[in-house]
Design an enzyme around this catalytic site. Sequence first.
Site, short mmCIF file in Angstrom:
data_model
loop_
_atom_site.label_atom_id
_atom_site.label_comp_id
_atom_site.label_asym_id
_atom_site.label_seq_id
_atom_site.Cartn_x
_atom_site.Cartn_y
_atom_site.Cartn_z
N ASN A 6 51.03 37.13 49.91
CA ASN A 6 49.71 36.94 49.30
C ASN A 6 48.67 36.83 50.42
OD1 ASN A 6 47.37 35.62 48.31
ND2 ASN A 6 48.49 35.09 46.46
N HIS A 9 44.11 34.48 51.50
CA HIS A 9 43.45 33.53 52.40
C HIS A 9 42.93 34.16 53.69
CE1 HIS A 9 43.98 30.61 49.47
NE2 HIS A 9 45.28 30.43 49.64
N HIS A 42 44.78 37.96 44.46
CA HIS A 42 44.29 37.34 43.22
C HIS A 42 42.80 37.61 43.13
CE1 HIS A 42 44.26 33.36 40.66
NE2 HIS A 42 43.61 34.35 40.06
N ARG A 44 40.02 36.46 41.56
CA ARG A 44 39.61 35.31 40.74
C ARG A 44 38.27 35.58 40.07
NH1 ARG A 44 42.55 30.29 41.91
NH2 ARG A 44 41.11 29.45 40.40
N ARG A 48 36.17 33.89 44.81
CA ARG A 48 36.04 33.00 45.97
C ARG A 48 36.69 33.57 47.23
NH1 ARG A 48 39.89 28.00 44.18
NH2 ARG A 48 38.52 28.06 42.37
N GLU A 69 47.08 39.43 40.85
CA GLU A 69 47.04 38.28 39.94
C GLU A 69 45.66 38.20 39.33
OE1 GLU A 69 47.72 35.04 42.56
OE2 GLU A 69 49.80 35.60 42.94
N THR A 100 45.95 27.73 41.72
CA THR A 100 46.52 27.77 40.36
C THR A 100 47.43 26.56 40.14
OG1 THR A 100 46.63 30.13 40.79
CG2 THR A 100 47.58 29.37 38.73
N GLU A 150 57.02 35.15 36.54
CA GLU A 150 57.02 34.47 37.83
C GLU A 150 57.02 32.97 37.54
OE1 GLU A 150 54.28 35.82 40.85
OE2 GLU A 150 54.37 33.87 41.89
N HIS A 213 54.43 29.79 44.61
CA HIS A 213 53.42 28.74 44.71
C HIS A 213 53.93 27.57 45.52
CE1 HIS A 213 49.79 26.55 43.99
NE2 HIS A 213 49.32 27.69 43.52
#
Length: 260
Positions: A6, A9, A42, A44, A48, A69, A100, A150, A213
């Site tokens: 992922n 970030h 993701h 969002r 963000r 996602e 999440t 998931e 996660h």
Amino acid sequence: MLLGVNIDHIATLREARKINDPNPLDALSICKFSGADQITIHLREDRRHIHDLDAKAIIEQSALPINLECSINSDIIDIVCKLKPYRATLVPENRDEVTTEGGLDLEKNFNKIDAAIEKLKENNIEVSLFIDPNNKSIELANMLEVPWIELHTGSYANIYAMLYTNLKHTQHSIKELELNQIELKNRLNRSFEELKTASNFASNLGLKVAAGHGLNYQNVKSICTIKEIVELNIGQSIIARSVFTGLASAITEMKKLINE
Ligand code: PXP
């Protein structure tokens, strides 16, 4: 065991200054040659980190499949249908959360999720549902006829962190932090058993099981012992380590750990 990296970030870091770097697009080839099996992002609702243009460019340019996602909001689903990632993982979203916090409430949102799945399927996008590890959620996911689920490993990861690391920041209450070591160990065992039982139940129903996660270089080993889990999606810990070691090494190390 497949690894989805992922890369949200990387964009979070860019957004800290609202400039052009680091660009998540630059991670694609590094992820590929370091052994990642898929890229997870993701999009969002509050944008963000990953923006629409990031998602578009990443999907167009990645040699690895993209797992996007997203929430079940119909505007977002329409965008995802246009973006056409390989897979869409539906997740719950709450504007105030740092990340999440739990799985989808499939019972409460059954019709909305069903409609989102239909639209995604019409656009040849594979669908996965991010759910908590319990039989009820799995039965509902099975009724929704998705190929993938998931399992949310956040509770397991949080208890693990409280028990074994000097956790300073947590989404859990101080009360839980004050639990004694024995109670934390019991909770960790229970949480692991929940993941194991849920994975087995889902796999017997014919669902493919991913998990993610809060997974990191310490807690991932036990999750890998659950043989029904065939894919992990990991972000924060890999990107955090990459600040010190570089992304290639952070991915190679994780890939090695999960396939040992
Ligand atoms: N899987 C899902 C469905 C997620 O929402 C996230 C966080 O975006 C992850 C995996 C990765 O979690 P982490 O960044 O804690 O590794």
